[in-house]
Design a protein around this motif. Structure first.
Motif, mmCIF file in Angstrom:
data_model
loop_
_atom_site.group_PDB
_atom_site.id
_atom_site.type_symbol
_atom_site.label_atom_id
_atom_site.label_comp_id
_atom_site.label_asym_id
_atom_site.label_seq_id
_atom_site.Cartn_x
_atom_site.Cartn_y
_atom_site.Cartn_z
ATOM 1 N N ALA A 79 0.669 -1.125 -0.198
ATOM 2 C CA ALA A 79 -0.002 -0.031 0.219
ATOM 3 C C ALA A 79 1.028 1.130 -0.113
ATOM 4 N N VAL A 80 2.128 1.167 0.670
ATOM 5 C CA VAL A 80 2.891 2.381 0.715
ATOM 6 C C VAL A 80 3.485 2.749 -0.695
ATOM 7 N N PHE A 81 3.881 1.305 -0.949
ATOM 8 C CA PHE A 81 4.505 1.543 -2.586
ATOM 9 C C PHE A 81 3.727 2.002 -3.629
ATOM 10 N N ALA A 82 2.544 1.474 -3.513
ATOM 11 C CA ALA A 82 1.509 2.251 -4.514
ATOM 12 C C ALA A 82 1.182 3.811 -4.352
ATOM 13 N N ALA A 83 1.085 3.913 -2.976
ATOM 14 C CA ALA A 83 0.903 5.558 -2.574
ATOM 15 C C ALA A 83 2.206 6.325 -3.264
ATOM 16 N N CYS A 84 3.373 5.855 -3.044
ATOM 17 C CA CYS A 84 4.485 6.374 -3.593
ATOM 18 C C CYS A 84 4.550 6.716 -4.962
ATOM 19 N N ALA A 85 4.182 5.831 -5.699
ATOM 20 C CA ALA A 85 4.150 5.783 -7.109
ATOM 21 C C ALA A 85 3.020 6.568 -7.602
ATOM 22 N N ARG A 86 1.856 6.510 -6.971
ATOM 23 C CA ARG A 86 0.708 7.441 -7.346
ATOM 24 C C ARG A 86 1.020 8.812 -6.987
ATOM 25 N N THR A 87 1.986 9.126 -5.754
ATOM 26 C CA THR A 87 1.975 10.563 -5.486
ATOM 27 C C THR A 87 3.352 11.179 -5.986
ATOM 28 N N GLY A 88 4.088 10.376 -6.693
ATOM 29 C CA GLY A 88 5.494 10.969 -6.864
ATOM 30 C C GLY A 88 6.415 11.239 -5.700
ATOM 31 N N THR A 89 6.313 10.209 -4.657
ATOM 32 C CA THR A 89 7.402 10.401 -3.653
ATOM 33 C C THR A 89 8.420 9.144 -3.620
ATOM 34 N N ALA A 90 9.574 9.734 -3.420
ATOM 35 C CA ALA A 90 10.568 8.660 -3.670
ATOM 36 C C ALA A 90 10.882 7.953 -2.070
#
Length: 572
Positions: A486-497
Motif C-alpha cells: 500500500a505504501v509502494f502504491a502511494a509513493c508511485a501514485r504521488t511521486g514520492t521517492a
C-alpha cells in the motif's frame, strides 16, 4: 580491523548502560551516550590522540578522556570494571536483547531469577511477566521480537565491520611475496547486509608462505584450521576469516565459485552438467576427457555456460540466470553515478559536525548537489525552532554561492506524527528545497494505523522522500508492521521517492522490498543519513543494497541532473 573509535564508542555505551542499570544519575548516562556517539563519528583515530586532542571531540570531557587513555594504556577501565562486578552476568546477557532496556532486565533478574534468553522466552509463554509492573502483553511481544532478532543475528556482523577487516586483510596479503592476486569473495562481495564469516582468495604458485603470513597477521587470536588449500583464523574481535589459495590460472573460476550464494551456484553447476561439463573452484572441465576448458576469468566461465557476466550483487538465484539467458540483466547503479546526497545532518540537531564541514566534505566527494536535512521541531530533543532553521537556511544560501561547483540545498527531515502529519504548516514547508519525512516514534501502532500514517505523508505535496521507511535497526529493532505494498502504491501514485538509507545499522529499504517497490513504479533516493563527515562514505553500502534490488541509475533520483531532480521535487 575495527576502528579504535568504534571500540571506544561501544565501551562508553556499555558504561552508560551500566550506570543506568545500577540506578546512577540519568545525566551521567546521557553524557556517556553522547560521548559514545561523538567518538563513533569522529574522523580521527582516537588511539592516536592525547588528553587535549580527545577533549576537542564534541561531548568528550576530562573524565571521559582519562578513561579512554586508561583503556589504551591498560586494556581496561577501572570504573567500568567496578560496575561490571556489581551487575550479575545474567543481567548483562539480557541487556543484549534488542527492545529490552537495562532496568527491565534487572527487574526480571531480581524478581523472577531470569538470566538467559531461554528462561525469558519460557517465562513469557507461561505469562509469568504479567504480574510485574511495567510488563504487559505488548511488552512481551516486543521482547520476543528482540529475542528473535538476537538469534537471527547470531555471530553475524554488520557489513561495515566485515568490510573494514576484509579490506585490511586484502591490503596486507597483497604485500606478501608470492601473492599474485588477492580479493574478498562470498557474501561480502555480494554486499549482504550482515556477514557470518569472511572469504579471502589469493592466487599464488606456492601456498605455504601465503598461509604462514595469514596466520601471523597481528589481529589473529586463534588458528582454527590450517592446510595446503585452506586456512581459517578467528580475529581478536571473534570474526572468522577463511583463506583459500588457488593457482593463478584458476582465479576466475575460484572467484565465481566462492562468490555466488548456494542457490546461484547450484544453478550454474546444473547448467554445466547439462553441457557435459563440471564446474569447480579450479575451472570448468570436460567431464569425459577431464580437460580444463576455461578458468582464468569469471567472464570466461559464465560465457562458456551461455551467460553474460553476472554482477556479484545479483548472484542470489532471484531471476538473474533467466535474465542473463534472455540478455536482459540490468545495468546496475554504481557509486560513481550518485550526483548528490539528499539526507544529511549537522550539529544544529543530532549531527556531530558543523554545516560548513559537512558541505566541504560533500564538495570533496565531487557532488553536483548536496542537501542538508536537519530534524524538525516535533522531535523535541533536537531543540529545533523556526528561528534556528531560518538562520541555517540563510547560511546554506551563502554556502551555495561560495561552492560554485556544487549546489547546496536546504531541506529538513520531518517527523511523521501518529496521524500522518508533519512538522510545520504548508506555507512554511513550501520554502524548503526538499523534505524527507520519517517515522521516529509510536512504532507499535497497529498495521492499519501505521499504513495510513505513511500513506498520508506521501500525499503531502511538500514531502518528497520517505526516510528509512521500515524504521528497522539491524539486529536491534524490527521493522514496523506496515502494508508495504500500500505504501509502494502511494509513493508511485504521488511521486514520492522511497529512501534506501545507507547507514549500515539500517540499510532500509531491504533489497527484497526494493524489488517489490520497483514493480509498483517507485523511484528511490540512496542517501547516507550522515551525522558526521565519515558517514558520507556509507553511501557505498546503500548503492550495494540498491544493486541487490536490481536498480539502475534511472530508478534513483539522486543520480539525475539537478534540473531533472527539481522537476521530480515539484510534486504539484
Amino acid at each position: 580491523m575495527a576502528r579504535s573509535n568504534d571500540e571506544i564508542a561501544a565501551l562508553l555505551q556499555e558504561y552508560a548502560d551500566l550506570i543506568s542499570i545500577t540506578g546512577g544519575d540519568a545525566f551521567r548516562t546521557r553524557t556517556y551516550e553522547k560521548a559514545a556517539r561523538s567518538i563513533g563519528g569522529y574522523h580521527t583515530d582516537v588511539s592516536k590522540l592525547d588528553a587535549k586532542g580527545l577533549q576537542e571531540i564534541p561531548n568528550v570531557g576530562k573524565s571521559t578522556a582519562e578513561k579512554i587513555l586508561e583503556y589504551f594504556s591498560t586494556g581496561t577501565v577501572s570504573a567500568i570494571e567496578k560496575l561490571r562486578a556489581k551487575i550479575p552476568a545474567g543481567v548483562r546477557q539480557l541487556t543484549a536483547i534488542p527492545t529490552l532496556g537495562p532496568k527491565k532486565a534487572l527487574v526480571l533478574y531480581e524478581e523472577l531469577g531470569i538470566s538467559t534468553t531461554e528462561e525469558l522466552a519460557e517465562a513469557i509463554h507461561e505469562e509469568r511477566l504479567r504480574d510485574l509492573k511495567g510488563f504487559g502483553p505488548k511488552t512481551e511481544e516486543n521482547i520476543l521480537h528482540g529475542i528473535d532478532l538476537l538469534k537471527s543475528s547470531g555471530d553475524r556482523v554488520l557489513i561495515d565491520v566485515a568490510m573494514s577487516l576484509a579490506e585490511d586483510i586484502v591490503a596486507e596479503m597483497s604485500q606478501v611475496t608470492g601473492c599474485m592476486r588477492c580479493a574478498y569473495a562470498g557474501s561480502l562481495r555480494r554486499l549482504r547486509e550482515t556477514i557470518g564469516d569472511i572469504d579471502i582468495l589469493v592466487a599464488a604458485k606456492k601456498a605455504a608462505p601465503i598461509m604462514r603470513a595469514f596466520t601471523e597477521l597481528p589481529y589473529v587470536s586463534e588458528v582454527i584450521a590450517q592446510g595446503e588449500k585452506k586456512t581459517s583464523i578467528r580475529t581478536d574481535k571473534g570474526l572468522q576469516v577463511d583463506l583459500r589459495v588457488v593457482p593463478p590460472d584458476s582465479w576466475g573460476a575460484a572467484m565465481q565459485y566462492f562468490t555466488g550464494s548456494k542457490a546461484h551456484n547450484i544453478r550454474t553447476r546444473e547448467m554445466a552438467v547439462h553441457k557435459k561439463l563440471k564446474l569447480s573452484e579450479y575451472g570448468l572441465f570436460d567431464t569425459e576427457t577431464g580437460d580444463k576448458i576455461v578458468s582464468k576469468t569469471e567472464e570466461d566461465v559464465y560465457a562458456r555456460l551461455g551467460l553474460p557476466w553476472i554482477p556479484p550483487t545479483l548472484r542470489e538465484d532471484r531471476g538473474e540466470i533467466e535474465a542473463g539467458l534472455r540478455d536482459e540483466l540490468p545495468e546496475l547503479i554504481q557509486e560513481k553515478d550518485i550526483r548528490g546526497d539528499l539526507h544529511t545532518h549537522t550539529d544544529l540537531t543530532d549531527g556531530l559536525a558543523p554545516l560548513e564541514e559537512m558541505v566541504a566534505a560533500a564538495a570533496e566527494r565531487g557532488y553536483a548537489y548536496y542537501a542538508v536535512t536537519d530534524h524538525g521541531p516535533d522531535m523535541a530533543m533536537q531543540r529545533m525552532t523556526d528561528e534556528r532553521i531560518l538562520a541555517q537556511r540563510a547560511r546554506v544560501r551563502e554556502l551555495d554561492r561560495e561552492h560554485g561547483g556544487m549546489r547546496v540545498l536546504h531541506g529538513a527531515e520531518l517527523n511523521i506524527d501518529p496521524d500522518g502529519g508533519v512538522d510545520w504548516p504548508p506555507e512554511f514547508l513550501a520554502d524548503f528545497d526538499l523534505c524527507v519525512a520519517s517515522v521516529h516514534s509510536h512504532f507499535n501502532q497497529d498495521r492499519d494505523a501505521l499504513t495510513r500514517r505513511i500513506v498520508k505523508a506521501c500525499e503531502n505535496p511538500h514531502v518528497h522522500i520517505i526516510g528509512h521507511p521500515t524504521t528497522r535497526l539491524i539486529g536491534k529493532r524490527p521493522a514496523i508492521d506496515v502494508d508495504l505494498d500500500a505504501v509502494f502504491a502511494a509513493c508511485a501514485r504521488t511521486g514520492t521517492a522511497l529512501e534506501i538509507n545507507s547507514h549500515p545499522d539500517r540499510l532500509d529499504l531491504r533489497d527484497e522490498d526494493i524489488l517489490r517497490a520497483k514493480r509498483h513504479g517507485v523511484k528511490f533516493a540512496v542517501d547516507s543519513d550522515a551525522h558526521a563527515v565519515i558517514h558520507l562514505a556509507y553511501l557505498r553500502y546503500g548503492v550495494g543494497t540498491a544493486q541487490r534490488g536490481w536498480l539502475t541509475k534511472d530508478d534513483v533520483i539522486n543520480t539525475w541532473s539537478l534540473t531533472r531532480l527539481r522537476r521530480f521535487l515539484d510534486k504539484g
